[in-house]
Design an enzyme around this catalytic site. Structure first.
Site, short mmCIF file in Angstrom:
data_model
loop_
_atom_site.label_atom_id
_atom_site.label_comp_id
_atom_site.label_asym_id
_atom_site.label_seq_id
_atom_site.Cartn_x
_atom_site.Cartn_y
_atom_site.Cartn_z
N ASP A 196 73.51 92.08 79.11
CA ASP A 196 73.45 91.85 80.55
C ASP A 196 74.21 90.54 80.82
O ASP A 196 73.70 89.45 80.52
CB ASP A 196 71.99 91.73 81.02
N GLU A 228 76.70 96.46 81.21
CA GLU A 228 76.62 96.94 82.58
C GLU A 228 77.98 96.79 83.26
O GLU A 228 78.66 95.79 83.08
CB GLU A 228 75.55 96.13 83.32
N ASP A 281 66.59 89.07 82.52
CA ASP A 281 67.87 89.37 81.85
C ASP A 281 67.63 90.08 80.51
O ASP A 281 68.42 90.90 80.08
CB ASP A 281 68.66 88.08 81.61
#
Length: 166
Positions: A12, A74, A148
């Site tokens: 992330d 992502e 996170d």
């Protein structure tokens, strides 16, 4: 691929905190197992270029130590109201892609809505919903924190499940 399983590293991206999550998917299994999750803490007082170098160094060491077979990250989402945030996140994401490719890892790009939907059933789940979902699915005593970490574990779980269902 290690014998009998595939190890997926989910990332992330962030310029203060970069979350990571590692899962193993046993051959023939549909459900990955959590190996580890954590954050790379970058020194927010440093200029951008120094934080990017720190991210590269720490992520390179993490990849060497965990020996993943694949990297999942992502996709960058740019909201029209916050273009500067997207540009800054793009810097961190670029370093992550560079580290993964330099280590010879196949890199998968996942949409945030796909990740959220795969874990919660809702493509617009909140951070807290993601934390609780990761806690439940990984049978953790507490929700992963900071968020996170939960997001990175969710990225790894989502990609591993994609692999499992081919």
């Amino acid at each position: 691929m290690a014998e009998g399983f595939t190890r997926v590293l989910g990332i992330d991206p962030g310029l203060r905190l970069t979350g990571y999550g590692v899962v193993d998917l046993a051959a023939g299994s549909l459900e990955p197992k959590l190996v580890e999750g954590g954050v790379i803490r970058l020194d927010a007082k440093q200029p951008l270029e120094h934080r990017l170098l720190q991210l590269r160094n720490e992520l390179t060491n993490l990849i060497a130590g965990l020996e993943p077979d694949r990297l999942a990250v992502e996709q960058l989402y740019a909201h029209y109201a916050h273009p500067r945030t997207a540009i800054l996140m793009g810097h961190a994401r670029g370093v992550i892609l560079l580290c993964g490719t330099a280590a010879g890892l196949p890199v998968e790009h996942l949409a945030a809505t796909e990740i959220k939907k795969s874990l919660t059933g809702n493509g617009h789940a909140t951070k807290q919903q993601m934390q609780l979902s990761v806690q439940a699915q990984c049978q953790l005593a507490e929700p992963p924190s900071p968020p996170d970490v939960a997001d990175a574990i969710a990225i790894a779980l989502c990609h591993a499940r994609r692999i499992a269902t081919g």
